[in-house]
Motif scaffolding. Structure first.
Motif, PDB file in Angstrom:
ATOM      1  N   MET A   1      52.513  47.392  71.908  1.00 17.51           N
ATOM      2  CA  MET A   1      51.961  48.211  70.841  1.00 17.51           C
ATOM      3  C   MET A   1      53.053  48.860  70.009  1.00 17.51           C
ATOM      4  N   LYS A   2      54.269  48.971  70.547  1.00 18.21           N
ATOM      5  CA  LYS A   2      55.349  49.623  69.811  1.00 18.21           C
ATOM      6  C   LYS A   2      55.636  48.922  68.483  1.00 18.21           C
ATOM      7  N   ARG A   3      55.648  47.628  68.482  1.00 15.55           N
ATOM      8  CA  ARG A   3      55.941  46.876  67.275  1.00 15.55           C
ATOM      9  C   ARG A   3      54.846  47.056  66.224  1.00 15.55           C
ATOM     10  N   ASN A   4      53.635  47.291  66.646  1.00 17.14           N
ATOM     11  CA  ASN A   4      52.511  47.447  65.729  1.00 17.14           C
ATOM     12  C   ASN A   4      52.428  48.837  65.112  1.00 17.14           C
ATOM     13  N   ASN A   6      54.328  50.669  63.126  1.00 10.39           N
ATOM     14  CA  ASN A   6      54.590  50.747  61.689  1.00 10.39           C
ATOM     15  C   ASN A   6      53.473  50.108  60.875  1.00 10.39           C
ATOM     16  N   LEU A   7      52.931  49.020  61.371  1.00  7.95           N
ATOM     17  CA  LEU A   7      51.824  48.359  60.673  1.00  7.95           C
ATOM     18  C   LEU A   7      50.578  49.235  60.690  1.00  7.95           C
ATOM     19  N   ILE A   8      50.342  49.931  61.786  1.00  8.28           N
ATOM     20  CA  ILE A   8      49.201  50.856  61.863  1.00  8.28           C
ATOM     21  C   ILE A   8      49.372  51.985  60.852  1.00  8.28           C
ATOM     22  N   ILE A   9      50.566  52.557  60.785  1.00 10.66           N
ATOM     23  CA  ILE A   9      50.821  53.659  59.856  1.00 10.66           C
ATOM     24  C   ILE A   9      50.669  53.189  58.411  1.00 10.66           C
ATOM     25  N   THR A  10      51.266  52.060  58.077  1.00  6.21           N
ATOM     26  CA  THR A  10      51.199  51.553  56.705  1.00  6.21           C
ATOM     27  C   THR A  10      49.776  51.175  56.321  1.00  6.21           C
ATOM     28  N   SER A  11      49.042  50.575  57.236  1.00  5.82           N
ATOM     29  CA  SER A  11      47.647  50.218  56.961  1.00  5.82           C
ATOM     30  C   SER A  11      46.806  51.463  56.706  1.00  5.82           C
ATOM     31  N   THR A  12      47.016  52.489  57.515  1.00  8.81           N
ATOM     32  CA  THR A  12      46.277  53.739  57.346  1.00  8.81           C
ATOM     33  C   THR A  12      46.628  54.395  56.018  1.00  8.81           C
ATOM     34  N   GLU A  13      47.910  54.389  55.647  1.00 15.39           N
ATOM     35  CA  GLU A  13      48.315  54.932  54.345  1.00 15.39           C
ATOM     36  C   GLU A  13      47.654  54.172  53.201  1.00 15.39           C
ATOM     37  N   LEU A  60      44.987  46.886  59.438  1.00 15.56           N
ATOM     38  CA  LEU A  60      44.770  47.791  60.560  1.00 15.56           C
ATOM     39  C   LEU A  60      44.116  47.053  61.724  1.00 15.56           C
ATOM     40  N   LEU A  61      43.149  46.196  61.432  1.00 14.47           N
ATOM     41  CA  LEU A  61      42.510  45.402  62.487  1.00 14.47           C
ATOM     42  C   LEU A  61      43.517  44.468  63.166  1.00 14.47           C
ATOM     43  N   VAL A  62      44.384  43.851  62.371  1.00 17.79           N
ATOM     44  CA  VAL A  62      45.415  42.972  62.928  1.00 17.79           C
ATOM     45  C   VAL A  62      46.343  43.766  63.842  1.00 17.79           C
ATOM     46  N   ALA A  63      46.763  44.941  63.362  1.00 12.92           N
ATOM     47  CA  ALA A  63      47.692  45.763  64.148  1.00 12.92           C
ATOM     48  C   ALA A  63      47.053  46.257  65.441  1.00 12.92           C
ATOM     49  N   LEU A  64      45.814  46.684  65.360  1.00 19.27           N
ATOM     50  CA  LEU A  64      45.138  47.211  66.547  1.00 19.27           C
ATOM     51  C   LEU A  64      44.780  46.118  67.551  1.00 19.27           C
ATOM     52  N   SER A  65      44.500  44.924  67.050  1.00 22.27           N
ATOM     53  CA  SER A  65      44.124  43.833  67.956  1.00 22.27           C
ATOM     54  C   SER A  65      45.330  43.286  68.707  1.00 22.27           C
ATOM     55  N   ALA A  76      50.331  40.168  57.336  1.00 22.98           N
ATOM     56  CA  ALA A  76      49.847  41.493  56.928  1.00 22.98           C
ATOM     57  C   ALA A  76      50.983  42.332  56.345  1.00 22.98           C
ATOM     58  N   THR A  77      52.153  42.249  56.949  1.00 19.06           N
ATOM     59  CA  THR A  77      53.313  42.999  56.456  1.00 19.06           C
ATOM     60  C   THR A  77      53.720  42.516  55.068  1.00 19.06           C
TER      61      THR A  77
END
Length: 130
Positions: A1-4, A6-13, A60-65, A76-77
Motif C-alpha cells: 500500500m505504500k506505493r499507492n 501518492n496515487l490515493i492523495i493525488t486522486s483525492t485532490e 482512486l479505485l485503482v490505487a485502493l484496489s 492512472a499516474t
C-alpha cells in the motif's frame, strides 16, 4: 500500500478540485474575444469538470484496489499527470490575462503536477514496478 499512497492523495485532490469547480462555475473566467482565454475557459465547464471527477474516481479505485494488472497504476499516474499539467497551463493563462500576479490555484496545481512527475520517476520504470 505504500506505493499507492501518492496515487490515493493525488486522486483525492483531483476529486476535490472537480467538486469545487462543479459548485463554483465562475472559477475560470472567459473573454470571448480572445481565442486562447476562451479555449481555456472550456476547462471550467461541466464536461471537463466531469473528466476531473471520473479520472479522480477511477484512479482512486485503482490505487485502493492495489491491482497490478495492465499497469493500471502507471496508466492512472500518466493520465493524472496530463490532466494536472493541463489545468496548470489553464490557470497560468488565466493569471496572465486577468491577474497581476500568479494565483494560488496556479501554484498548487503546478505543485501537484511536479509531485506526480517525481512520483512517476521514483516509482515506475517504463511502466514496471521496481
Amino acid at each position: 500500500m505504500k506505493r499507492n499512497r501518492n496515487l490515493i492523495i493525488t486522486s483525492t485532490e483531483t476529486i476535490c478540485v472537480g467538486l469545487v469547480m462543479l459548485f463554483n462555475q465562475k472559477m475560470i473566467r472567459d473573454d470571448p474575444h480572445n481565442l486562447v482565454v476562451h479555449s481555456a475557459h472550456a476547462f471550467g465547464q461541466i464536461p471537463w469538470v466531469t473528466v476531473l471527477l471520473l479520472v479522480g474516481s477511477a484512479s482512486l479505485l485503482v490505487a485502493l484496489s492495489g491491482t497490478r494488472k495492465w499497469k493500471m497504476e502507471f496508466i492512472a499516474t500518466v493520465v493524472l499527470g496530463g490532466l494536472w499539467a493541463s489545468y496548470s497551463a489553464v490557470f497560468l493563462i488565466q493569471d496572465e490575462y486577468f491577474r497581476p500576479t500568479v494565483s494560488v490555484s496556479t501554484i498548487l496545481s503546478g505543485y501537484v503536477f511536479i509531485r506526480i512527475l517525481v512520483d512517476a520517476f521514483f516509482n515506475y520504470s517504463g511502466g514496471d514496478h521496481k
